[in-house]
Design an enzyme around this catalytic site. Sequence first.
Site, mmCIF file in Angstrom:
data_model
loop_
_atom_site.group_PDB
_atom_site.id
_atom_site.type_symbol
_atom_site.label_atom_id
_atom_site.label_comp_id
_atom_site.label_asym_id
_atom_site.label_seq_id
_atom_site.Cartn_x
_atom_site.Cartn_y
_atom_site.Cartn_z
ATOM 1 N N THR A 83 9.159 -19.590 85.830
ATOM 2 C CA THR A 83 8.973 -18.173 85.547
ATOM 3 C C THR A 83 7.625 -17.687 86.062
ATOM 4 O O THR A 83 6.884 -18.419 86.710
ATOM 5 C CB THR A 83 9.145 -17.900 84.047
ATOM 6 O OG1 THR A 83 8.257 -18.737 83.308
ATOM 7 C CG2 THR A 83 10.572 -18.196 83.599
ATOM 8 N N HIS A 84 7.316 -16.434 85.781
ATOM 9 C CA HIS A 84 6.212 -15.729 86.440
ATOM 10 C C HIS A 84 4.890 -16.501 86.395
ATOM 11 O O HIS A 84 4.499 -17.033 85.370
ATOM 12 C CB HIS A 84 6.013 -14.353 85.797
ATOM 13 C CG HIS A 84 5.619 -14.434 84.345
ATOM 14 N ND1 HIS A 84 6.543 -14.501 83.338
ATOM 15 C CD2 HIS A 84 4.403 -14.474 83.752
ATOM 16 C CE1 HIS A 84 5.924 -14.563 82.171
ATOM 17 N NE2 HIS A 84 4.620 -14.549 82.398
ATOM 18 N N GLY A 85 4.239 -16.542 87.548
ATOM 19 C CA GLY A 85 2.885 -17.072 87.630
ATOM 20 C C GLY A 85 2.767 -18.578 87.611
ATOM 21 O O GLY A 85 1.645 -19.104 87.535
#
Length: 214
Positions: free
Chosen positions: A137-139
């Site tokens: 997921t993000h980052g």
Amino acid sequence: MTGLLMVGASGLAREATAVAVLLQHDGPLNIVDDNSAVWGTLHGLTPVIGSVDLVTELVDHDVLLTLGKGRHRRRVVVRLEMLGMDPARYISLIHPRIVLPGSCSIGAGSIALDGVVLTADVEVGRHVVLMPQVTLTHGCTVHDYATLCAGVSLGGDVEIGEGAYIGMNATVREGVHIGADAVVGMGAVVLHDVPAGETWAGVPARPIRTGVHL
């Protein structure tokens, strides 16, 4: 390039072969392995043509390391570099059903199998293996030579260190850092940072030993 050489007659090589066929990779698919007992045989449907040193002779072939353990991939990269192989020959192999958003990247030599999800601002390094159904997921950042087994899920902004091994169906809480060459057991739920070289397992995950090198 006119063909693809996979280094290592492994289960991962069989999976990579299936993806390469789906992608209709140009030229023949072959495997090299230092185990002389498998030379001249078929690994699945792919010929094993000789030792790893053949990589430097077949200069018109792309190269992919299909060794399941990150330390083995790292060792072969050093060996081939010493033999003078051009690192530009390494390719990434990404299953055609994977959607790679513009803010995400996967480095040379990495393998991403079916069902891998990258949402936003995900950086995957070189010679990383992402097995089926991995979710980043993000980052998230996954450093070189890491291995994420089937079903691994990373929360936002997780960092996986170089050569780390994350076992099947493990889950890592957002913002957690997994150190270089650390090992996370399958099914573990990681809520805290894992120091480099340590092995953690359980729910929630706790250290079980140190100094482990896969």
